[in-house]
Design a protein around this motif. Structure first.
Motif, PDB file in Angstrom:
ATOM      1  N   HIS A  87      19.359  25.405  11.701  1.00 18.72           N
ATOM      2  CA  HIS A  87      18.291  25.453  12.685  1.00 18.72           C
ATOM      3  C   HIS A  87      18.323  26.844  13.318  1.00 18.72           C
ATOM      4  N   ALA A 108      10.858  26.639   7.670  1.00 16.48           N
ATOM      5  CA  ALA A 108      11.469  25.563   8.452  1.00 16.48           C
ATOM      6  C   ALA A 108      11.034  24.193   7.924  1.00 16.48           C
ATOM      7  N   SER A 112      13.408  21.483   6.270  1.00 18.35           N
ATOM      8  CA  SER A 112      13.560  20.383   7.252  1.00 18.35           C
ATOM      9  C   SER A 112      14.462  20.787   8.410  1.00 18.35           C
ATOM     10  N   LYS A 113      14.201  21.970   8.957  1.00 17.02           N
ATOM     11  CA  LYS A 113      14.985  22.480  10.073  1.00 17.02           C
ATOM     12  C   LYS A 113      14.069  22.786  11.268  1.00 17.02           C
ATOM     13  N   GLN A 114      14.686  22.849  12.448  1.00 17.14           N
ATOM     14  CA  GLN A 114      13.951  23.081  13.681  1.00 17.14           C
ATOM     15  C   GLN A 114      13.939  24.568  14.046  1.00 17.14           C
ATOM     16  N   PHE A 116      13.427  26.749  17.507  1.00 19.07           N
ATOM     17  CA  PHE A 116      13.325  26.754  18.965  1.00 19.07           C
ATOM     18  C   PHE A 116      12.940  28.168  19.412  1.00 19.07           C
ATOM     19  N   VAL A 301      18.359  22.808  23.121  1.00 22.72           N
ATOM     20  CA  VAL A 301      18.737  22.765  21.703  1.00 22.72           C
ATOM     21  C   VAL A 301      19.729  21.624  21.465  1.00 22.72           C
ATOM     22  N   THR A 304      17.999  18.206  22.000  1.00 19.56           N
ATOM     23  CA  THR A 304      17.045  17.894  20.934  1.00 19.56           C
ATOM     24  C   THR A 304      17.764  17.484  19.658  1.00 19.56           C
ATOM     25  N   LEU A 305      18.770  18.254  19.265  1.00 12.14           N
ATOM     26  CA  LEU A 305      19.502  17.942  18.030  1.00 12.14           C
ATOM     27  C   LEU A 305      20.357  16.691  18.168  1.00 12.14           C
ATOM     28  N   ASN A 310      12.826  16.464  23.285  1.00  9.30           N
ATOM     29  CA  ASN A 310      12.036  17.247  22.337  1.00  9.30           C
ATOM     30  C   ASN A 310      12.158  18.737  22.646  1.00  9.30           C
ATOM     31  N   ILE A 311      11.738  19.580  21.702  1.00  8.42           N
ATOM     32  CA  ILE A 311      11.809  21.030  21.885  1.00  8.42           C
ATOM     33  C   ILE A 311      10.890  21.461  23.021  1.00  8.42           C
ATOM     34  N   ASN A 314       8.090  24.938  20.866  1.00  3.64           N
ATOM     35  CA  ASN A 314       8.254  24.781  19.421  1.00  3.64           C
ATOM     36  C   ASN A 314       7.664  25.962  18.656  1.00  3.64           C
TER      37      ASN A 314
END
Length: 344
Positions: A87, A108, A112-114, A116, A301, A304-305, A310-311, A314
């Protein structure tokens, strides 16, 4: 435990590292910079690498990489980190073009990564309050929004042979100094159109490749008109960052040097709540930046993880701020120097 590594060991990189170290659910695993650890005055007791590639290859268990490099490298380092399965936390701006930001978002989604984006002014008590005011529509229809950002950046900041002030790595004052306030404007009022502007360079002919001042006007897609006025030609120290909102049912002005004070609030039938004191600005000695809220960025962070929230900002929001800045710069001729500042 969420494991973090940091690319870049300047002021902001070390601030990220410090906030990670303070969080009981976070662990700092590594840092890197092209300069030596001694040159960076880095005192964190973690492995220190000279390139992002070397650090990523040697830290397979790291969950998150914080991108704290010059603006023009943000997208490149974010994509490399995402490609390695991490991430990413990207300092503002997310990139210097909308295209770069789209490439980060695509990577991303592909991995499948976030992502921030760091827009820490959203955490300041006046900003949180303004968001509630806008979301509950207590001002009614919004007529006008004026944002003023008047700061000092001189030879103490724009050092010789440094990336700050260059077109390719800095990008301009709207990216480096004032994207936080453009983010707040977008967060509160949405996208803009019909942008008109003028840019000037008054005091930075020899130390930057671009403007230091500008006036911008536009329409909000959600209704109302707006302006964004800025300068880094203020003598000696920062003067103000303010936002005045004129609506159907009242008027608000948030000011101070960093939009950290509510200076005026008059709304029909509304009693303003008492707000928490805002954090001070990031202090870099001879100059100051935006609010010192990075601790909340790292908390977001981790939370959220861990599936608790939530972020806050985003990737799409990060992209939109870059998109707005690009369109603002395209609205008028910039005083870009023929003999652009370059790095030796």
């Amino acid at each position: 435990m969420i494991k973090f590594a940091v690319i870049g060991s300047g002021h902001i990189g070390k601030r990220h590292a410090e906030m990670i170290s303070r969080n009981p659910e976070a662990e700092l695993t590594a840092m890197c910079d092209k300069r030596s650890k001694e040159e960076c005055e880095n005192n964190f007791d973690v492995p220190f690498y000279s390139t992002a590639e070397e650090m990523l290859a040697n830290t397979p268990d790291t969950d998150v990489v914080c991108i704290c490099t010059p603006n023009g490298l943000h997208a490149e380092h974010a994509i490399k980190s995402l490609d390695s399965g991490k991430h990413v936390v990207v300092e503002k701006p997310m990139g210097l073009t909308k295209k770069e930001c789209e490439e980060v978002m695509f990577k991303a989604l592909n991995r499948s990564k976030q992502v921030f984006c760091v827009m820490q002014n959203r955490y300041s008590p006046p900003s949180v309050w303004l968001k509630e005011v806008m979301d509950t529509q207590v001002l009614g229809e919004i007529y006008m929004v004026q944002t003023n950002c008047y700061w000092n950046r001189d030879d103490r900041y724009y050092k010789k042979n440094h990336w700050k002030g260059t077109m390719d790595l800095d990008g301009g004052t709207l990216f480096t100094q004032f994207s936080h306030f453009l983010d707040l404007m977008y967060w509160l009022f949405g996208d803009v159109e019909n942008i008109k502007g003028v840019f000037k360079d008054y005091k930075h002919e020899n130390n930057t490749a671009f403007e230091d001042s500008g006036f911008l006007s536009f329409d909000f897609l959600n209704g109302g008109i707006g302006s964004f006025n800025f300068s880094t030609a203020i003598n000696d120290k920062n003067f103000e960052s303010s936002m005045t909102i004129i609506g159907e049912k009242g008027t608000i002005k948030v000011g101070g040097q960093y939009m950290n004070e509510v200076e005026y609030c008059e709304i029909d039938g509304y009693e303003m709540p008492e707000l928490k004191e805002a954090n001070p600005a990031n202090d870099y000695g001879f100059y100051k930046g935006s609010a010192a809220n990075h601790i909340h960025v790292i908390e977001n962070v981790v939370d959220t993880l861990s599936g608790r929230t939530n972020i806050t900002t985003n990737a799409l929001e990060g992209l939109k701020v870059v998109d707005i800045i690009e369109r603002m710069y395209a609205a008028a001729e910039r005083p870009v120097k023929v003999a652009e500042k370059v790095l030796n």
